[in-house]
Design an enzyme around this catalytic site. Sequence first.
Site, mmCIF file in Angstrom:
data_model
loop_
_atom_site.group_PDB
_atom_site.id
_atom_site.type_symbol
_atom_site.label_atom_id
_atom_site.label_comp_id
_atom_site.label_asym_id
_atom_site.label_seq_id
_atom_site.Cartn_x
_atom_site.Cartn_y
_atom_site.Cartn_z
ATOM 1 N N CYS A 16 66.935 74.424 -7.281
ATOM 2 C CA CYS A 16 67.844 75.480 -6.827
ATOM 3 C C CYS A 16 67.265 76.176 -5.600
ATOM 4 O O CYS A 16 66.065 76.407 -5.525
ATOM 5 C CB CYS A 16 68.145 76.480 -7.938
ATOM 6 S SG CYS A 16 66.849 77.671 -8.278
ATOM 7 N N CYS A 19 65.572 79.525 -6.105
ATOM 8 C CA CYS A 19 64.199 79.403 -6.623
ATOM 9 C C CYS A 19 63.227 79.153 -5.471
ATOM 10 O O CYS A 19 62.099 79.657 -5.478
ATOM 11 C CB CYS A 19 64.098 78.264 -7.638
ATOM 12 S SG CYS A 19 65.216 78.448 -9.033
ATOM 13 N N ASP A 406 62.299 69.616 36.644
ATOM 14 C CA ASP A 406 61.278 69.196 37.595
ATOM 15 C C ASP A 406 61.856 67.979 38.320
ATOM 16 O O ASP A 406 62.708 67.275 37.761
ATOM 17 C CB ASP A 406 59.995 68.846 36.844
ATOM 18 C CG ASP A 406 58.900 68.343 37.776
ATOM 19 O OD1 ASP A 406 58.691 68.971 38.820
ATOM 20 O OD2 ASP A 406 58.286 67.321 37.450
ATOM 21 N N ASP A 603 57.665 66.841 32.861
ATOM 22 C CA ASP A 603 56.892 65.746 32.281
ATOM 23 C C ASP A 603 55.914 66.218 31.214
ATOM 24 O O ASP A 603 55.255 65.416 30.567
ATOM 25 C CB ASP A 603 56.151 64.957 33.369
ATOM 26 C CG ASP A 603 55.170 65.821 34.158
ATOM 27 O OD1 ASP A 603 54.867 66.948 33.707
ATOM 28 O OD2 ASP A 603 54.711 65.373 35.212
ATOM 29 N N ASP A 607 53.445 70.668 34.040
ATOM 30 C CA ASP A 607 54.355 71.806 34.028
ATOM 31 C C ASP A 607 54.136 72.725 32.832
ATOM 32 O O ASP A 607 55.047 73.439 32.421
ATOM 33 C CB ASP A 607 55.812 71.304 34.011
ATOM 34 C CG ASP A 607 56.114 70.411 35.196
ATOM 35 O OD1 ASP A 607 55.875 70.843 36.322
ATOM 36 O OD2 ASP A 607 56.572 69.284 34.979
#
Length: 712
Positions: A16, A19, A406, A603, A607
């Site tokens: 459940c 729970c 980029d 990439d 970056d």
Amino acid sequence: MGQLQTEKYSVKNLDCASCAAKIENGLKAVNGVNDAVLDFASLTLHVKAKDISQIIEEVRRIEPEVELIPKSKESASHDHNEESVKTKLKKELGVLIVAAALLLLQLVFEDWFHRQPISVLEIAIVLVAYLIAGWNVLLGAFKTIRSGRLFDENVLMVIATGGALAIHAYSEAVGVMIFYKIGELLQDLAVSRSRRSIKALLAAKPDKANLKTPDGYKEVTPESVEVGDFMLIKPGEKVPLDGEIITGNSQLDSSALTGESMPVNAKPGDTVLAGQINKNGALTARVSRLFSESSISRVMDLVENATARKAKTEKFMTTFARYYTPVVVLIAAGIAFIPPIATGASFHTWIYRALVLLVISCPCALVVSIPLGYFGGIGKASRKGILVKGSNFIDVLAAVKTVVFDKTGTLTKGSFKVKDIVNLNGFSKDQLLEFAAAAELQSNHPIAISIIDEFNKNGRKLNPTEINSHIELSGRGVKARYKDHSIMVGNDNLLHVESIDHSKCEFEDTVAHIVVDANYAGYISIGDEIKPDAFKAIELLRKQGIEHIAMLTGDNNCAASAVANRLRIDSFHAELLPEDKVRIFEKLSKETVGNGKIAFVGDGINDAPVLARADVGVAMGALGSDAAIETADVVLMNDSPMKMTEAVSIAKQTRRIVWQNIMLAFSVKGIFIIFGAMGLATMWEAVFADMGTALLAVINSTRIIGRKNDPS
């Protein structure tokens, strides 16, 4: 202060969602536990704590039947939960048939029972049927109250059906309990099937390796293979570990990693990655990474850990359910007693209406279907080669209004080739190329590689011992000492910083300028190609509601302008240093309208600062790249810009399905709460509406798994 430990557990015997929320909230309240997330959809518990050893005991205290197995020690018993659902279904079905038979007996003889002064037999039949059908609901309610948490769906059902018994609505009390249990069983079955469907998407994990030994090849587990060992990969088998092909030629299917089923050719010297499928030729490969560090292990780990980062909607619903139930009980109490006391109306009538309200108000549809919807979205994305690190990023992707790309390697192929060598000031072309190659020899930048490849074409080789120093000039180029010469290779910005005289600054292509002993020696023109699907990807993003598409690059203005014009990009910024990219990105972020989010696609290696600053950082072409997987929020396993459109499409579909479930649950429950309060709905109709809503929501959540994802 003790160091935090992290552990993942498979959760068993948990059926459940409330729970699961109890366990999660209970663990968070334990001293020394930094964080705990229990994902009901994947049945996985993620814990950060100073003392991991206390976790199992604490969970046993909260929910005694629940069993935790550390993922690191999990064996072939991983199908136990699925089997337990089937076993539970058979057992509960038998019990419910008996209860239904007793209910039918009570209904058939109901008129006769009512003619008796005191029908002990009817009461006995009803109580036996009620206890048979609802013993575990009663037990669950007792445990909830004993643990100090007064309300959950079990308590609601016990109050509702117990109240019905008290006002002599015997058939409703037993019938509601039976149909509630049937609904729960169907819901468990639907959830179990959806888990199985999602796990099938991720079933690429290899389970055996053919290891070369002095006595021939031996079948072993991938975990037992060491770096440097040799393995045989037979046609049709999954590649068990990352490695380098030594002998053999074949084709490899990388769909489990990239989502693309087009096979790629494989020959000696090529890399193989765990999870690829060998199509048609036997291969021998040398293992390059342990299984725990392999591509497929990292992918699986990433997908599994994604459920630990919950979306705001999930967190809100968990909190909402905690306060919702007691509020509903108070409202029901008001409906039961205020009208009769105030107006003298029948207590029987208004108590019955209050009981209807309790039945319809269970929050099951929300607490089960919402995490399941996000889990399905993450699973679907992973099958497409898109790794989303958390359901929170699904929400962010769906809300993206600005995408910043980029240029090099993202919108263009990044496969640079030397187009022209222009020598000046007395230097020859061969000298220019040699000096440039020497300066770039220790660099792994695509431009450097293209220059070195051009130099090596005619069999020429550089002597690395003649290169005495190599310094990277961030965003500008490199400086090196070769033989007796000081060499600089870089962009136009480098020439201006170093005050080197030169006649031309703007070029259509990417250009590497060469300076020898402070004299301008000329430049090398290097060409790059736009990826064939880049234009289509940009157009599809616009159709998906992206309002602004920008491009950032360290390349020269002319080269950047040419790419931006061809792809019809809204804005671009060129000749940027890494720190400039962050500054420009901040500016673009402030310009993003309303509550829209901003994504950066790069990439994942050069970056990192921008990826970290973005609302959602997307690393492209990250197959086999550890750096990209670590840095980004979303990882695209191949280098196609179309993957970004697929990621946005899946996120929007997932978000749409989650909100459909929320609207469905609230609208149906709202209508029946009004009907119940007005006396227009019975307890029978209430339980059908409640469980029907939960089932519809669960089924709706699994639609994302089977849906063909076409961003166009």
